[in-house]
Write an enzyme that holds these catalytic residues in place. Structure first.
Site, PDB file in Angstrom:
ATOM      1  N   GLU A  48      29.479 -46.250  -0.194  1.00 44.14           N
ATOM      2  CA  GLU A  48      30.501 -45.029   0.220  1.00 44.14           C
ATOM      3  C   GLU A  48      30.186 -44.430   1.499  1.00 44.14           C
ATOM      4  OE1 GLU A  48      31.499 -40.588  -1.879  1.00 44.14           O
ATOM      5  OE2 GLU A  48      29.784 -41.666  -2.393  1.00 44.14           O
ATOM      6  N   LYS A 123      39.219 -41.892  -2.060  1.00 44.38           N
ATOM      7  CA  LYS A 123      38.326 -41.049  -3.255  1.00 44.38           C
ATOM      8  C   LYS A 123      39.262 -40.186  -4.122  1.00 44.38           C
ATOM      9  CE  LYS A 123      33.660 -39.491  -4.510  1.00 44.38           C
ATOM     10  NZ  LYS A 123      32.495 -39.223  -4.012  1.00 44.38           N
ATOM     11  N   TYR A 129      29.358 -30.016  -7.631  1.00 42.46           N
ATOM     12  CA  TYR A 129      28.075 -29.638  -8.493  1.00 42.46           C
ATOM     13  C   TYR A 129      27.009 -29.975  -7.539  1.00 42.46           C
ATOM     14  CZ  TYR A 129      28.784 -34.142 -10.316  1.00 42.46           C
ATOM     15  OH  TYR A 129      28.488 -35.593 -10.477  1.00 42.46           O
ATOM     16  N   CYS A 159      32.281 -43.807  -5.986  1.00 50.70           N
ATOM     17  CA  CYS A 159      31.332 -43.138  -6.498  1.00 50.70           C
ATOM     18  C   CYS A 159      32.073 -42.211  -7.570  1.00 50.70           C
ATOM     19  CB  CYS A 159      30.970 -42.299  -5.315  1.00 50.70           C
ATOM     20  SG  CYS A 159      28.972 -41.445  -5.842  1.00 50.70           S
ATOM     21  N   GLY A 310      -3.073 -31.092   5.657  1.00 49.10           N
ATOM     22  CA  GLY A 310      -4.229 -30.349   5.551  1.00 49.10           C
ATOM     23  C   GLY A 310      -4.921 -31.214   4.261  1.00 49.10           C
ATOM     24  N   SER A 312      -7.482 -30.405   1.185  1.00 50.57           N
ATOM     25  CA  SER A 312      -8.417 -29.482   0.814  1.00 50.57           C
ATOM     26  C   SER A 312      -9.381 -29.985  -0.105  1.00 50.57           C
ATOM     27  CB  SER A 312      -7.229 -28.491   0.279  1.00 50.57           C
ATOM     28  OG  SER A 312      -6.645 -29.154  -0.942  1.00 50.57           O
ATOM     29  N   GLY A 313      -9.330 -31.251  -0.688  1.00 52.60           N
ATOM     30  CA  GLY A 313      -9.961 -31.667  -1.642  1.00 52.60           C
ATOM     31  C   GLY A 313      -9.370 -31.339  -3.124  1.00 52.60           C
ATOM     32  N   ILE A 315      -5.775 -31.764  -5.561  1.00 55.67           N
ATOM     33  CA  ILE A 315      -4.895 -32.827  -6.090  1.00 55.67           C
ATOM     34  C   ILE A 315      -3.633 -32.982  -5.347  1.00 55.67           C
ATOM     35  CG2 ILE A 315      -3.865 -31.385  -8.236  1.00 55.67           C
ATOM     36  CD1 ILE A 315      -4.334 -34.307  -9.756  1.00 55.67           C
ATOM     37  N   ASP A 316      -3.011 -31.978  -5.091  1.00 55.31           N
ATOM     38  CA  ASP A 316      -1.866 -31.781  -4.440  1.00 55.31           C
ATOM     39  C   ASP A 316      -1.777 -32.512  -3.114  1.00 55.31           C
ATOM     40  OD1 ASP A 316      -0.466 -30.749  -6.330  1.00 55.31           O
ATOM     41  OD2 ASP A 316      -1.081 -28.786  -5.762  1.00 55.31           O
ATOM     42  N   ASN A 393      -4.482 -14.325   1.958  1.00 55.01           N
ATOM     43  CA  ASN A 393      -3.362 -15.121   2.549  1.00 55.01           C
ATOM     44  C   ASN A 393      -3.573 -15.606   4.134  1.00 55.01           C
ATOM     45  OD1 ASN A 393      -1.833 -15.416   0.424  1.00 55.01           O
ATOM     46  ND2 ASN A 393      -0.605 -13.842   0.677  1.00 55.01           N
ATOM     47  N   LYS A 532      11.097 -16.890  -0.615  1.00 59.05           N
ATOM     48  CA  LYS A 532      10.201 -18.005  -0.071  1.00 59.05           C
ATOM     49  C   LYS A 532      10.735 -19.345   0.094  1.00 59.05           C
ATOM     50  CE  LYS A 532       5.840 -15.753  -1.697  1.00 59.05           C
ATOM     51  NZ  LYS A 532       4.428 -16.092  -2.107  1.00 59.05           N
TER      52      LYS A 532
END
Length: 585
Positions: A48, A123, A129, A159, A310, A312-313, A315-316, A393, A532
């Site tokens: 498409e 189409k 949505y 599609c 960055g 940080s040590g 897991i993310d 912060n 945010k």
């Protein structure tokens, strides 16, 4: 004497277009066409909007862009092999729009052969949505689409046209079912040309749905999907062909461009068996392939060759670094450690161990002196107040500034490392750990982050063991852990799944066994964090409900505060100020 069956070869060109790169996309179609023609293909299928890339969004509102698409299609038609028919995904003008009041464009497939555009198909079903907003640009086609090539009658769908089988879904989302209409017309086979974004497990849904349609209508079907990443969307490819019995006879590779040939045996009115690429053997394997592709294409299509993040040590950031290396190569990934006086010794040693495992360069920039400078500058204004979230912060914002400076100085793409659980409840800092050009795991819940890291370590040690076992912490004050401010992630992620994905009410979530106070608090945090998320970098979408293009929540809203019957505390007391920093988690 036995007469040999006549075979009609159809090529599936699973392409990775770049949105708006008409010349480049046209070249990819031409290259696929030449290879297909050399392999004896008579009809080549492309995804498409393969000529302009999907989704082009408001580029479609620019008349010169639409004219350029048509000019490029005309040029491509003249360059394609003369004895090869090609279905090209394109945009065409609705010449009746001014009279009928309809939309000015159609989402179309053009049948190109012998230097000419033979037919154009529109189409019929236009999704509006989640990430889709096609009614904003396109007028729906009103008639069943098919053409005849070498005495074969081939039905064409685009599609969404295949996603309306009321028997499979138990309901109809649109008034018509284009697959059923083509079956009534008695076509020999049906093709569907798609640009279907990835989400976890979606390939299984596609295949189950089309198996049902193939058997129900006794129609062989070819499904062609786009591959690659475009902004926050990832397209997983996985194109396939099914015979009339609903059996898959061919499948392309997932998460990559590909070209395969499917043979239609005219005497049997069905497809012959061909090559079938396997599906990923686990959800974790599938998600990692998607995220690697998303990072690689976002960087490449935005013209970045190197990234910075960055370390940080935690897991993310460890997961994001591993994904970046898989996507771009270790030589193109820079990790930056920015310890504060509150950083534990293991946060530094774990980050260095990760960088050594991945083979990436890691720089250390201590921020203690910078923190003191900020404290001195704010001393008079903050006099008489207690140390709190605002001061915590500042550490994240110092780190964010340093990372942005590095990205600006050297032309790197800054990768944000926050996960979906944190983004959901606002456990992140604006202009701090939220800084970046791409949020790699913003649609990955924290519990899934752990699962992905364990999967990465299944073959060799990539993520240090201590990262997998230590309690997650932002390390913004002595002894701090995430669970000081949040429920355990197993509980939080289940509540978020029910609230965000399953649309459950507070009462339903509580009835499932969750503490009413925790449910109330999480719901309020999700609502308050909307401002945010609106300012966050684009995040790669891997679920059916991501905080991205398809998430359209108001910022200034009082819905949850008014409607939540279990609310027992004022919103302001549930989470303070800007929320906690997660740069070190």
């Amino acid at each position: 004497m036995k007469i040999a069956s006549t075979k009609f070869a159809i090529g599936i060109a699973q392409l990775n277009p770049t949105i708006g790169d008409l010349v480049g996309n046209s070249q990819k179609i031409l290259e696929a066409a030449k290879k297909a023609y050399a392999a004896g293909v008579r009809l080549l299928l492309t995804p498409e909007l393969s000529l302009c890339g999907y989704p082009p969004r408001d580029l479609l509102l620019n008349p010169s862009f639409v004219v350029a698409i048509d000019d490029t299609l005309q040029k491509l038609a003249r360059e394609l092999p003369p004895n090869l028919a090609v279905l090209v995904g394109t945009v065409t003008q609705n010449l009746k729009a001014q009279v009928t009041g309809g939309k000015p464009l159609f989402n179309s497939m053009a049948l190109v052969e012998k230097g000419q555009i033979k037919q154009v198909f529109h189409k019929r079903l236009l999704p509006t949505y989640d990430v889709f907003d096609e009614r904003r640009y396109f007028e729906p086609g009103l008639q069943a689409n098919y053409f005849t090539l070498d005495n074969l009658h081939i039905g064409v769908t685009i599609c969404e046209d295949l996603w309306n089988d009321e028997e499979f879904w138990g309901k109809r989302s649109y008034a018509v079912n284009p697959i059923a209409d083509l079956a009534i017309l008695g076509v020999d086979l049906i093709v569907n040309l798609s640009a279907s974004p990835y989400s976890v497990g979606k390939q299984n849904s596609r295949e189950a749905m089309l198996k049902h349609s193939a058997v129900r209508f006794q129609q062989p079907i070819i499904y062609v999907n786009q591959a690659g990443g475009n902004d926050d969307l990832i397209f997983d490819g996985g194109s396939f062909a099914l015979n009339r019995q609903g059996k898959i006879v061919s499948r392309t590779r997932g998460f990559a461009a590909d070209l395969v040939v499917v043979e239609f045996v005219e005497s049997q009115r069905d497809f012959a068996s061909g090559s079938i690429s396997p599906l990923p053997f686990s959800e974790d394997a599938e998600i990692l392939q998607a995220l690697v592709l998303g990072v690689r294409d976002y960087a490449r299509k935005c013209r970045f060759s190197k990234v910075v993040l960055g370390l940080s040590g935690g897991i993310d950031s460890s997961l994001v670094a591993a994904i970046a290396v898989a996507a771009l190569g270790k030589e193109n990934v820079l990790g930056v450690l920015m310890p504060s006086p509150y950083s534990s010794e293991h946060s530094i040693s774990d980050a260095l161990a990760l960088s050594e495992n991945l083979g990436i360069k890691a720089n250390i920039l201590p921020i203690g002196n910078l923190m003191q400078s900020f404290d001195r500058s704010l001393a008079d204004m903050f006099a008489g107040t207690e140390f709190g979230i605002a001061e915590e912060n500042l550490q994240s914002r110092i780190r964010g500034n340093l990372l942005m400076a590095i990205a600006n100085k050297f032309g790197y793409l800054l990768l944000s490392t926050g996960n979906k659980s944190e983004m959901a409840v606002g456990y992140c800092t604006l202009y701090g750990d939220m800084n970046g050009g791409l949020a790699v795991i913003a649609d990955v819940p924290k519990t899934r982050v752990y699962s992905l890291c364990h999967y990465l370590n299944s073959d060799r040690s990539i993520i240090p063991q201590n990262v997998l076992t230590k309690p997650p912490s932002a390390e913004l004050k002595p002894g701090q852990v995430d669970q000081d401010s949040l429920p355990p992630y197993e509980i939080l992620d289940d509540i978020l799944q029910r609230l965000i994905h399953d649309y459950q009410s507070a009462a339903q979530i509580i009835a499932a066994g969750h503490d009413p106070m925790i449910v109330d608090r999480v719901i309020q945090m999700v609502a308050r964090a909307e401002f945010k998320r609106r300012q966050a970098p684009p995040g790669l979408k891997i679920t059916d409900r991501a905080f991205g293009t398809g998430w359209r929540m108001p910022i200034a809203s009082n819905w949850f505060a008014v409607k939540n019957a279990h609310q027992t505390q004022p919103i302001a007391s549930l989470v303070g100020g800007d929320g906690q920093d997660t740069h070190n988690s």
